[in-house]
Design a protein around this motif. Structure first.
Motif, mmCIF file in Angstrom:
data_model
loop_
_atom_site.group_PDB
_atom_site.id
_atom_site.type_symbol
_atom_site.label_atom_id
_atom_site.label_comp_id
_atom_site.label_asym_id
_atom_site.label_seq_id
_atom_site.Cartn_x
_atom_site.Cartn_y
_atom_site.Cartn_z
ATOM 1 N N GLY A 89 9.060 4.814 -2.822
ATOM 2 C CA GLY A 89 10.354 5.490 -2.817
ATOM 3 C C GLY A 89 11.027 5.532 -1.452
ATOM 4 O O GLY A 89 12.029 6.241 -1.286
ATOM 5 N N LYS A 90 10.513 4.775 -0.480
ATOM 6 C CA LYS A 90 11.023 4.835 0.887
ATOM 7 C C LYS A 90 12.537 4.657 0.953
ATOM 8 O O LYS A 90 13.100 3.743 0.350
ATOM 9 C CB LYS A 90 10.356 3.734 1.725
ATOM 10 N N GLY A 91 13.187 5.549 1.703
ATOM 11 C CA GLY A 91 14.629 5.459 1.899
ATOM 12 C C GLY A 91 15.416 6.504 1.139
ATOM 13 O O GLY A 91 16.597 6.732 1.423
ATOM 14 N N VAL A 92 14.756 7.155 0.165
ATOM 15 C CA VAL A 92 15.392 8.238 -0.594
ATOM 16 C C VAL A 92 14.398 9.401 -0.599
ATOM 17 O O VAL A 92 13.392 9.373 -1.298
ATOM 18 C CB VAL A 92 15.735 7.810 -2.035
ATOM 19 N N LYS A 93 14.677 10.426 0.196
ATOM 20 C CA LYS A 93 13.709 11.497 0.441
ATOM 21 C C LYS A 93 13.190 12.133 -0.836
ATOM 22 O O LYS A 93 12.005 12.418 -0.971
ATOM 23 C CB LYS A 93 14.334 12.575 1.340
ATOM 24 N N GLY A 94 14.081 12.387 -1.795
ATOM 25 C CA GLY A 94 13.654 13.042 -3.022
ATOM 26 C C GLY A 94 12.728 12.205 -3.881
ATOM 27 O O GLY A 94 12.058 12.734 -4.777
ATOM 28 N N MET A 95 12.694 10.891 -3.619
ATOM 29 C CA MET A 95 11.839 9.997 -4.395
ATOM 30 C C MET A 95 10.552 9.644 -3.663
ATOM 31 O O MET A 95 9.606 9.158 -4.292
ATOM 32 C CB MET A 95 12.581 8.697 -4.714
ATOM 33 N N GLU A 96 10.492 9.878 -2.371
ATOM 34 C CA GLU A 96 9.341 9.440 -1.587
ATOM 35 C C GLU A 96 8.073 10.178 -2.015
ATOM 36 O O GLU A 96 8.022 11.405 -2.017
ATOM 37 C CB GLU A 96 9.606 9.629 -0.092
ATOM 38 N N LEU A 97 7.065 9.398 -2.405
ATOM 39 C CA LEU A 97 5.767 9.899 -2.849
ATOM 40 C C LEU A 97 5.917 10.958 -3.942
ATOM 41 O O LEU A 97 5.149 11.919 -4.017
ATOM 42 C CB LEU A 97 4.968 10.456 -1.658
ATOM 43 N N ASN A 98 6.912 10.756 -4.787
ATOM 44 C CA ASN A 98 7.177 11.656 -5.914
ATOM 45 C C ASN A 98 6.976 10.864 -7.198
ATOM 46 O O ASN A 98 7.827 10.057 -7.579
ATOM 47 C CB ASN A 98 8.604 12.195 -5.827
ATOM 48 N N ARG A 112 0.860 -1.200 0.000
ATOM 49 C CA ARG A 112 0.000 0.000 0.000
ATOM 50 C C ARG A 112 0.893 1.247 0.000
ATOM 51 O O ARG A 112 0.966 1.991 0.976
ATOM 52 C CB ARG A 112 -0.904 -0.046 1.228
ATOM 53 N N ASN A 113 1.588 1.456 -1.140
ATOM 54 C CA ASN A 113 2.544 2.563 -1.193
ATOM 55 C C ASN A 113 1.915 3.877 -1.654
ATOM 56 O O ASN A 113 2.618 4.859 -1.873
ATOM 57 C CB ASN A 113 3.754 2.199 -2.055
ATOM 58 N N GLN A 114 0.607 3.873 -1.813
ATOM 59 C CA GLN A 114 -0.206 5.081 -1.982
ATOM 60 C C GLN A 114 -0.219 5.661 -3.397
ATOM 61 O O GLN A 114 -0.945 6.610 -3.672
ATOM 62 C CB GLN A 114 0.230 6.195 -1.011
ATOM 63 N N MET A 115 0.595 5.087 -4.298
ATOM 64 C CA MET A 115 0.696 5.672 -5.629
ATOM 65 C C MET A 115 0.693 4.604 -6.715
ATOM 66 O O MET A 115 1.125 3.476 -6.491
ATOM 67 C CB MET A 115 1.976 6.508 -5.753
ATOM 68 N N SER A 116 0.217 5.009 -7.886
ATOM 69 C CA SER A 116 0.338 4.188 -9.089
ATOM 70 C C SER A 116 0.938 5.054 -10.184
ATOM 71 O O SER A 116 1.336 6.200 -9.940
ATOM 72 C CB SER A 116 -1.036 3.642 -9.509
ATOM 73 N N LEU A 117 1.011 4.535 -11.380
ATOM 74 C CA LEU A 117 1.625 5.259 -12.491
ATOM 75 C C LEU A 117 1.022 6.650 -12.669
ATOM 76 O O LEU A 117 1.729 7.621 -12.950
ATOM 77 C CB LEU A 117 1.458 4.445 -13.784
ATOM 78 N N ASP A 118 -0.282 6.771 -12.486
ATOM 79 C CA ASP A 118 -0.976 8.025 -12.792
ATOM 80 C C ASP A 118 -1.095 8.977 -11.612
ATOM 81 O O ASP A 118 -1.686 10.050 -11.749
ATOM 82 C CB ASP A 118 -2.370 7.725 -13.341
ATOM 83 N N GLY A 119 -0.579 8.596 -10.442
ATOM 84 C CA GLY A 119 -0.660 9.498 -9.296
ATOM 85 C C GLY A 119 -1.105 8.768 -8.038
ATOM 86 O O GLY A 119 -1.001 7.534 -7.937
ATOM 87 N N PHE A 120 -1.585 9.521 -7.062
ATOM 88 C CA PHE A 120 -2.048 8.920 -5.803
ATOM 89 C C PHE A 120 -3.290 8.065 -6.063
ATOM 90 O O PHE A 120 -4.217 8.502 -6.756
ATOM 91 C CB PHE A 120 -2.358 10.016 -4.776
ATOM 92 N N THR A 121 -3.285 6.870 -5.512
ATOM 93 C CA THR A 121 -4.376 5.939 -5.786
ATOM 94 C C THR A 121 -5.734 6.504 -5.372
ATOM 95 O O THR A 121 -6.738 6.253 -6.037
ATOM 96 C CB THR A 121 -4.152 4.592 -5.071
ATOM 97 N N GLU A 122 -5.749 7.263 -4.292
ATOM 98 C CA GLU A 122 -7.031 7.789 -3.816
ATOM 99 C C GLU A 122 -7.561 8.902 -4.719
ATOM 100 O O GLU A 122 -8.741 9.264 -4.640
ATOM 101 C CB GLU A 122 -6.912 8.268 -2.368
ATOM 102 N N ASP A 123 -6.706 9.462 -5.572
ATOM 103 C CA ASP A 123 -7.150 10.446 -6.557
ATOM 104 C C ASP A 123 -7.543 9.772 -7.871
ATOM 105 O O ASP A 123 -8.522 10.161 -8.518
ATOM 106 C CB ASP A 123 -6.038 11.465 -6.841
ATOM 107 N N VAL A 124 -6.769 8.765 -8.269
ATOM 108 C CA VAL A 124 -7.007 8.105 -9.563
ATOM 109 C C VAL A 124 -8.273 7.253 -9.509
ATOM 110 O O VAL A 124 -9.187 7.392 -10.328
ATOM 111 C CB VAL A 124 -5.792 7.240 -9.958
#
Length: 285
Positions: free
Chosen positions: A248-257, A183-195
């Motif tokens: 992206g956990k573990g690399v701040k610039g990649m997390e939820l980006n 449950r990493n909150q994102m898919s290819l098109d964005g946040f799952t709860e938005d898509v």
């Protein structure tokens, strides 16, 4: 050695394995010049616990009939699974150096015909749970004691085939099936709860006749306790574990980006990311 000391030692080992998975993912993507860093980073701890603590497998006999099965339904994360299989001895480590090159058995998605230790050739999302239901039902028919583990992305829960499989698993009382939702909150098109919202996942699976558990997918201590519990106690139903993770956990610039769903690090950035991972996550007791 006391129980607490053994647990601390195991946590340290699994933390290092999760770090290894992230670092090898960075290295292999550097070979391919494009790859899914963040989809692996969200499930690195899950890979670590499953392969180095939970599952019964035999690298010397990959087709062992009584082995536990693992289906990576989110097949684009295979770049993080290959290093684990090589580390365990399913195939030579130098195969990794050929990742995605012409003639290599290791492609962007896993091929069960070419890669020892891969139980299903995944890639098209939404199919893995159906295949896992078939494997688990086959185990029941053959009176085998193995467990089938299936890792799903939360975005692929939008696929209708997932819920057909969920119905079937409950109908056939497949207590030898464990689905794990990254449950990493994102898919290819964005946040799952938005898509296309998938919340509440636990209530949906319960309504389909499954047992459910929820856990922090980056907390190795919690993962150990949960898997030790669910593998030791008898169940009557299939089980889904909803692992709350960060893409992206573990690399701040990649997390939820979502710019990093698929990408490539130039050399200077790669070195910074490797340093950040090496400083990285510490075990929680």
């Amino acid at each position: 050695m006391t129980k607490a000391m053994k647990k601390a030692e195991r946590l340290l080992e699994l933390t290092e394995k999760a770090k290894f998975i992230r670092l090898e993912t960075v290295r292999l993507v550097d070979i391919a010049k494009s790859g899914h860093y963040t989809s692996v980073f969200s499930c690195a701890e899950l890979f670590s616990v499953l392969y180095y603590h939970v599952m019964s497998v035999d690298p010397k006999n990959p087709k062992w009939a009584d082995r536990d099965r693992f289906v990576l339904s989110k097949g684009h994360a295979a770049v993080g699974l290959y290093p684990v299989l090589a580390d365990l001895g399913f195939f030579p480590k130098d195969w990794l150096d050929s990742y995605t090159r012409v003639g290599s058995p290791l492609g962007d998605h896993p091929d069960m015909r070419k890669v020892p230790g891969i139980d299903f050739s995944s890639g098209s999302l939404g199919q893995g749970l159906s295949v896992s239901v078939g494997m688990a039902l086959g185990g029941k028919i053959d009176k085998k004691s193995y467990t089938v583990y299936c890792m799903l992305g939360d975005g692929e829960l939008n696929e209708g085939q997932i819920w057909e499989a969920a119905m079937s698993a409950a109908k056939f009382k497949l207590n030898n099936l464990v689905a794990i939702v990254d449950r990493n909150q994102m898919s290819l098109d964005g946040f799952t709860e938005d898509v296309m919202p998938v919340h509440p996942i636990d209530e949906k699976f319960r309504a389909f006749g499954w047992d459910t558990r929820q856990v922090d997918g980056h907390d190795l201590s919690a993962l150990l306790e949960l898997f030790d519990e669910v593998t030791s106690a008898p169940r009557e139903k299939p089980l889904v574990i909803i692992a709350d993770t960060v893409k992206g956990k573990g690399v701040k610039g990649m997390e939820l980006n979502n710019d990093w769903h698929l990408g490539y690090l130039v050399e200077e950035d790669r070195k910074k990311v490797e340093e950040e991972i090496n400083l990285g996550l510490q075990p929680r007791s």
